[in-house]
Design a protein around this motif. Structure first.
Motif, PDB file in Angstrom:
ATOM      1  N   LEU A  65       0.871  -1.402  -0.028  1.00  0.00           N
ATOM      2  CA  LEU A  65      -0.086  -0.022   0.001  1.00  0.00           C
ATOM      3  C   LEU A  65       0.902   1.363  -0.136  1.00  0.00           C
ATOM      4  CD1 LEU A  65      -2.910  -1.089   2.697  1.00  0.00           C
ATOM      5  CD2 LEU A  65      -2.973  -0.690  -0.173  1.00  0.00           C
ATOM      6  N   TRP A  66       2.115   1.178   0.487  1.00  0.00           N
ATOM      7  CA  TRP A  66       2.901   2.482   0.203  1.00  0.00           C
ATOM      8  C   TRP A  66       4.211   2.132  -0.329  1.00  0.00           C
ATOM      9  CZ3 TRP A  66       7.614   1.971   3.262  1.00  0.00           C
ATOM     10  CH2 TRP A  66       7.402   0.781   4.249  1.00  0.00           C
ATOM     11  N   LEU A  67       5.014   1.104  -0.431  1.00  0.00           N
ATOM     12  CA  LEU A  67       6.264   1.064  -1.114  1.00  0.00           C
ATOM     13  C   LEU A  67       6.261   1.327  -2.625  1.00  0.00           C
ATOM     14  CD1 LEU A  67       8.172  -2.194   0.230  1.00  0.00           C
ATOM     15  CD2 LEU A  67       8.805   0.433   0.099  1.00  0.00           C
ATOM     16  N   PRO A  68       5.231   0.759  -3.406  1.00  0.00           N
ATOM     17  CA  PRO A  68       5.419   1.306  -4.629  1.00  0.00           C
ATOM     18  C   PRO A  68       5.080   2.562  -5.223  1.00  0.00           C
ATOM     19  CG  PRO A  68       3.865  -0.627  -4.426  1.00  0.00           C
ATOM     20  CD  PRO A  68       4.327  -0.142  -2.943  1.00  0.00           C
ATOM     21  N   PHE A  69       4.500   3.341  -4.149  1.00  0.00           N
ATOM     22  CA  PHE A  69       4.159   4.825  -4.273  1.00  0.00           C
ATOM     23  C   PHE A  69       5.366   5.745  -3.918  1.00  0.00           C
ATOM     24  CE2 PHE A  69       0.256   2.688  -3.517  1.00  0.00           C
ATOM     25  CZ  PHE A  69      -0.664   3.094  -4.694  1.00  0.00           C
ATOM     26  N   ILE A  70       6.356   5.220  -2.996  1.00  0.00           N
ATOM     27  CA  ILE A  70       7.353   6.085  -2.866  1.00  0.00           C
ATOM     28  C   ILE A  70       8.058   6.628  -4.248  1.00  0.00           C
ATOM     29  CG2 ILE A  70       9.655   6.081  -1.829  1.00  0.00           C
ATOM     30  CD1 ILE A  70       8.871   4.394   0.312  1.00  0.00           C
ATOM     31  N   PRO A  71       8.439   5.847  -5.250  1.00  0.00           N
ATOM     32  CA  PRO A  71       8.992   6.106  -6.399  1.00  0.00           C
ATOM     33  C   PRO A  71       8.088   7.005  -7.261  1.00  0.00           C
ATOM     34  CG  PRO A  71       9.594   3.927  -6.092  1.00  0.00           C
ATOM     35  CD  PRO A  71       8.367   4.397  -5.316  1.00  0.00           C
ATOM     36  N   LEU A  72       6.789   6.945  -7.099  1.00  0.00           N
ATOM     37  CA  LEU A  72       5.997   7.688  -7.986  1.00  0.00           C
ATOM     38  C   LEU A  72       5.958   9.142  -7.223  1.00  0.00           C
ATOM     39  CD1 LEU A  72       3.479   8.118 -10.022  1.00  0.00           C
ATOM     40  CD2 LEU A  72       2.066   7.382  -8.124  1.00  0.00           C
ATOM     41  N   ILE A  73       5.742   9.182  -5.959  1.00  0.00           N
ATOM     42  CA  ILE A  73       5.818  10.576  -5.505  1.00  0.00           C
ATOM     43  C   ILE A  73       7.178  11.314  -5.811  1.00  0.00           C
ATOM     44  CG2 ILE A  73       5.774  11.646  -3.018  1.00  0.00           C
ATOM     45  CD1 ILE A  73       4.196   9.412  -1.956  1.00  0.00           C
ATOM     46  N   VAL A  74       8.289  10.666  -5.580  1.00  0.00           N
ATOM     47  CA  VAL A  74       9.537  11.290  -5.957  1.00  0.00           C
ATOM     48  C   VAL A  74       9.436  11.924  -7.402  1.00  0.00           C
ATOM     49  CG1 VAL A  74      11.975  10.958  -6.096  1.00  0.00           C
ATOM     50  CG2 VAL A  74      10.767  10.010  -4.197  1.00  0.00           C
TER      51      VAL A  74
ATOM     52  N   PHE B  66      13.629  -2.671  -9.477  1.00  0.00           N
ATOM     53  CA  PHE B  66      13.791  -3.651  -8.426  1.00  0.00           C
ATOM     54  C   PHE B  66      12.448  -4.358  -7.800  1.00  0.00           C
ATOM     55  CE2 PHE B  66      14.512  -4.991  -4.030  1.00  0.00           C
ATOM     56  CZ  PHE B  66      15.690  -5.319  -4.184  1.00  0.00           C
ATOM     57  N   GLN B  67      11.279  -3.146  -8.023  1.00  0.00           N
ATOM     58  CA  GLN B  67      10.094  -3.870  -7.123  1.00  0.00           C
ATOM     59  C   GLN B  67       9.684  -4.712  -8.557  1.00  0.00           C
ATOM     60  OE1 GLN B  67       7.470  -1.131  -5.585  1.00  0.00           O
ATOM     61  NE2 GLN B  67       9.083   0.049  -4.860  1.00  0.00           N
ATOM     62  N   LEU B  68       9.711  -4.362  -9.829  1.00  0.00           N
ATOM     63  CA  LEU B  68       9.030  -5.241 -10.561  1.00  0.00           C
ATOM     64  C   LEU B  68       9.788  -6.675 -11.069  1.00  0.00           C
ATOM     65  CD1 LEU B  68       7.998  -3.082 -13.593  1.00  0.00           C
ATOM     66  CD2 LEU B  68       6.579  -4.119 -12.228  1.00  0.00           C
ATOM     67  N   ALA B  69      11.207  -6.617 -10.516  1.00  0.00           N
ATOM     68  CA  ALA B  69      12.025  -7.803 -10.599  1.00  0.00           C
ATOM     69  C   ALA B  69      11.639  -8.745  -9.432  1.00  0.00           C
ATOM     70  CB  ALA B  69      13.382  -7.359 -10.631  1.00  0.00           C
ATOM     71  N   PHE B  70      11.337  -8.082  -8.223  1.00  0.00           N
ATOM     72  CA  PHE B  70      10.831  -8.450  -7.107  1.00  0.00           C
ATOM     73  C   PHE B  70       9.513  -9.225  -7.179  1.00  0.00           C
ATOM     74  CE2 PHE B  70       8.736  -9.009  -2.910  1.00  0.00           C
ATOM     75  CZ  PHE B  70       9.797  -9.708  -2.226  1.00  0.00           C
ATOM     76  N   PHE B  71       8.587  -8.622  -7.899  1.00  0.00           N
ATOM     77  CA  PHE B  71       7.238  -9.174  -8.200  1.00  0.00           C
ATOM     78  C   PHE B  71       7.373 -10.330  -9.225  1.00  0.00           C
ATOM     79  CE2 PHE B  71       3.440  -9.491 -10.973  1.00  0.00           C
ATOM     80  CZ  PHE B  71       2.504  -9.591 -10.040  1.00  0.00           C
ATOM     81  N   ALA B  72       8.251 -10.265 -10.244  1.00  0.00           N
ATOM     82  CA  ALA B  72       8.415 -11.403 -11.256  1.00  0.00           C
ATOM     83  C   ALA B  72       9.045 -12.606 -10.553  1.00  0.00           C
ATOM     84  CB  ALA B  72       9.041 -11.015 -12.369  1.00  0.00           C
ATOM     85  N   TRP B  73       9.856 -12.384  -9.533  1.00  0.00           N
ATOM     86  CA  TRP B  73      10.503 -13.469  -8.970  1.00  0.00           C
ATOM     87  C   TRP B  73       9.595 -14.249  -8.022  1.00  0.00           C
ATOM     88  CZ3 TRP B  73      12.008 -13.161  -3.585  1.00  0.00           C
ATOM     89  CH2 TRP B  73      12.900 -14.103  -3.055  1.00  0.00           C
ATOM     90  N   THR B  74       8.993 -13.421  -7.256  1.00  0.00           N
ATOM     91  CA  THR B  74       7.903 -13.970  -6.274  1.00  0.00           C
ATOM     92  C   THR B  74       6.889 -14.882  -7.212  1.00  0.00           C
ATOM     93  OG1 THR B  74       6.791 -12.014  -6.126  1.00  0.00           O
ATOM     94  CG2 THR B  74       8.492 -12.489  -4.293  1.00  0.00           C
ATOM     95  N   TRP B  75       6.237 -14.190  -8.216  1.00  0.00           N
ATOM     96  CA  TRP B  75       5.346 -15.020  -8.978  1.00  0.00           C
ATOM     97  C   TRP B  75       5.997 -16.458  -9.449  1.00  0.00           C
ATOM     98  CZ3 TRP B  75       2.568 -12.205 -13.636  1.00  0.00           C
ATOM     99  CH2 TRP B  75       1.382 -13.074 -14.030  1.00  0.00           C
ATOM    100  N   TYR B  76       7.118 -16.192  -9.930  1.00  0.00           N
ATOM    101  CA  TYR B  76       7.984 -17.529 -10.418  1.00  0.00           C
ATOM    102  C   TYR B  76       8.136 -18.462  -9.493  1.00  0.00           C
ATOM    103  CZ  TYR B  76      11.676 -20.510 -12.177  1.00  0.00           C
ATOM    104  OH  TYR B  76      12.290 -21.542 -12.609  1.00  0.00           O
ATOM    105  N   GLU B  77       8.630 -17.982  -8.231  1.00  0.00           N
ATOM    106  CA  GLU B  77       9.247 -19.010  -7.124  1.00  0.00           C
ATOM    107  C   GLU B  77       7.964 -19.470  -6.488  1.00  0.00           C
ATOM    108  OE1 GLU B  77      11.966 -20.441  -6.144  1.00  0.00           O
ATOM    109  OE2 GLU B  77      12.855 -19.582  -7.839  1.00  0.00           O
ATOM    110  N   PHE B  78       7.063 -18.849  -6.302  1.00  0.00           N
ATOM    111  CA  PHE B  78       5.826 -18.985  -5.026  1.00  0.00           C
ATOM    112  C   PHE B  78       4.484 -18.737  -5.404  1.00  0.00           C
ATOM    113  CE2 PHE B  78       9.459 -16.646  -2.797  1.00  0.00           C
ATOM    114  CZ  PHE B  78      10.065 -17.579  -2.232  1.00  0.00           C
ATOM    115  N   GLY B  79       4.485 -18.553  -6.763  1.00  0.00           N
ATOM    116  CA  GLY B  79       2.978 -18.349  -7.528  1.00  0.00           C
ATOM    117  C   GLY B  79       2.442 -16.996  -7.289  1.00  0.00           C
TER     118      GLY B  79
END
Length: 504
Positions: free
Chosen positions: A313-322, A382-395
């Motif tokens: 709810l807040w981490l993805p919005f930090i780069p957007l605010i900056v 980094f956040q998109l890479a983390f999302f793709a990695w968790t999708w691949y590894e854990f569903g």
């Protein structure tokens, strides 16, 4: 996976299988290296020195990621041998206790989601020890002490995959960033060609007097809302979404730059658009870099992805605010330039002339904006890479993506930030930062800059050679060094030899 038996070692594996795997890995590595070499050769042929240096920096970043992966491989046993108590290991999990308990109880199911969940427990479960072929000894050692490994062997293997995914996303984002920025700036070439037409010279007659508010630049930036700082920031915030760089702003800033830094009558001769392209290529070296503070923030991002923090709810919005704050600041700088024109007088002669200055930027440092853009681009990748990695590894339905809103927010923010930063803010930065006090070395093209550097080095070497030759001749002749020769110390004449000097 929990009850997997010990796998075969290399001494029990056919040599042809080992040779085939090594051959494929070496072949892929050679092909990638050859492609990078050909791209670098093409950039040198096109005299794209800045882009070639950016390519070399990307190679160094990939080497850094590979070195991190190598350290994980070498230190895998040492990390797995570290045992911690179950109470400490039970904190800061991506899953809550009920989810971990339900995943443990669903071990008999054999579907995709359950498989991904069991893989997730390899790094998050603390009440149950998983024996793996590479970490059986260390886990048995910790289990004998009623403890758990600091990070299991499976967790280290999953980190290897994450590093690979991060490297892929970093390279793709660098290429996409430059491509979108250049695509937006390509439209400026048409405006640059108009400056060489008779219509442009007639409409920008330097002998015509006009009121400041009646000019196109004045009508855009001089209004009632410019008198209130709050209204100014609100209007400039929305302007970055609609025509962030209009034609009138480009031509006015171009004229102000030429007036401040170049010779008179250079308005129709200087190619401002090519100069901005060269400056953007030079700044691209900073954009593709990963500095230690950015790595530290990336580690904090991994830390905050724990249950109960609602990071989605807040981490993805930090780069957007900056990036929105940076875009708004750039628009405010242009508006303040218009206000300074009005403060100098209500009537202008010819085209309104903006005055460049570092005082318009935060802390008088225009380059600070580039570092913020660099932070936004890497954190987004980094956040998109983390999302793709968790999708691949854990569903897709793992603890990392417990809510549907999490998936929607991460994907939408990743795409929005990339487009906004590359297509809107980065070209705006490339234009506005030319309004600093100092002129960038990219004012010269590649060949002229190289010729000037060679001339400077040759002149410096010639001066040093002549100076050394003169001193050696005097030393061989055993003569006092004359103060008229360059590099000689000043000589103090005796009192009786001094002659009075008269000034008319």
């Amino acid at each position: 996976m929990a009850g997997a038996s010990r796998g075969r070692s290399l001494e029990e594996t056919p040599t042809w299988a080992v040779a085939v795997v090594c051959f494929v890995l070496v072949l892929i590595s050679v092909i990638i290296e050859y492609m990078i070499h050909m791209i670098g050769k093409w950039l040198r042929k096109k005299h794209k020195r800045a882009l070639y240096e950016a390519l070399e920096k990307i190679k160094s970043e990939l080497m850094l990621l590979g070195f991190i992966s190598l350290l994980l491989t070498v230190g895998q046993g040492l990390i797995s041998d570290i045992c911690i108590s179950k109470e400490i290991a039970a904190t800061w999990h991506p899953c809550n206790k009920q989810q971990e308990k339900s995943i443990n109880e669903s071990g008999h199911e054999d579907n995709t989601d359950t498989e991904h969940r069991r893989r997730l427990l390899a790094i998050s479960n603390t009440g149950r020890v998983f024996r793996r072929s590479l970490a059986g000894a260390s886990e048995d050692k910790c289990a004998a002490q009623d403890k758990v490994p600091f990070v299991s062997s499976d967790g280290i293997h999953q980190l290897h995959i994450f590093i690979f995914v991060l490297a892929v996303f970093h390279v793709l984002y660098c290429v996409l960033t430059l491509a979108l920025g250049r695509a937006k700036m390509r439209s400026w070439k048409r405006w640059e060609k108009e400056t060489r037409t008779i219509e442009y010279q007639f409409s920008h007659d330097p002998e015509r007097f006009r009121f400041t508010r009646e000019t196109s630049f004045g009508r855009r930036h001089l209004s009632f809302w410019t008198k209130n700082p709050v209204l100014m920031w609100i209007v400039c915030f929305f302007r970055q979404f609609v025509r962030s760089v209009p034609k009138v702003d480009y031509l006015t800033l171009r004229h102000g730059f030429i007036t401040a830094h170049l010779a008179p009558n250079s308005d129709t001769k200087f190619d401002f658009q090519k100069y901005i392209n060269r400056s953007l290529e030079e700044d691209f070296n900073v954009v593709v870099g990963i500095s230690p503070p950015i790595w530290f923030l990336a580690v904090l991002f991994l830390l905050f992805n724990t249950h109960g923090w609602y990071s989605y709810l807040w981490l993805p919005f930090i780069p957007l605010i900056v990036i929105l704050l940076v875009g708004t600041k750039l628009q405010v700088i242009i508006t303040k330039m218009g206000l300074r024109i009005h403060e100098r007088g209500e009537v202008v002669k010819g085209v309104p002339v903006v005055q460049p200055g570092d005082d318009l930027f935060w802390f008088n440092r225009p380059r600070l904006i580039l570092y913020l853009i660099n932070f936004v681009l890497f954190q987004n990748a980094f956040q998109l890479a983390f999302f793709a990695w968790t999708w691949y590894e854990f569903g897709l339905k793992s603890c990392f993506h417990e809510h549907v809103e999490d998936v929607v927010i991460r994907i939408s923010m990743g795409v929005l930030i990339q487009i906004l930063c590359s297509y809107v803010t980065l070209p705006l930065y490339a234009l506005v930062t030319q309004m600093g006090t100092n002129m960038k070395p990219t004012i010269f093209n590649e060949r002229v800059a190289t010729a000037l550097k060679n001339w400077h080095n040759t002149a410096k070497k010639t001066h040093q050679t002549q100076q050394g030759l003169g001193e050696s001749i005097l030393q061989q002749a055993k003569l006092p060094v004359s103060p008229d020769l360059p590099g000689s110390p000043p000589q103090k004449l005796p009192e009786r030899n001094r002659q009075p000097q008269y000034f008319s």
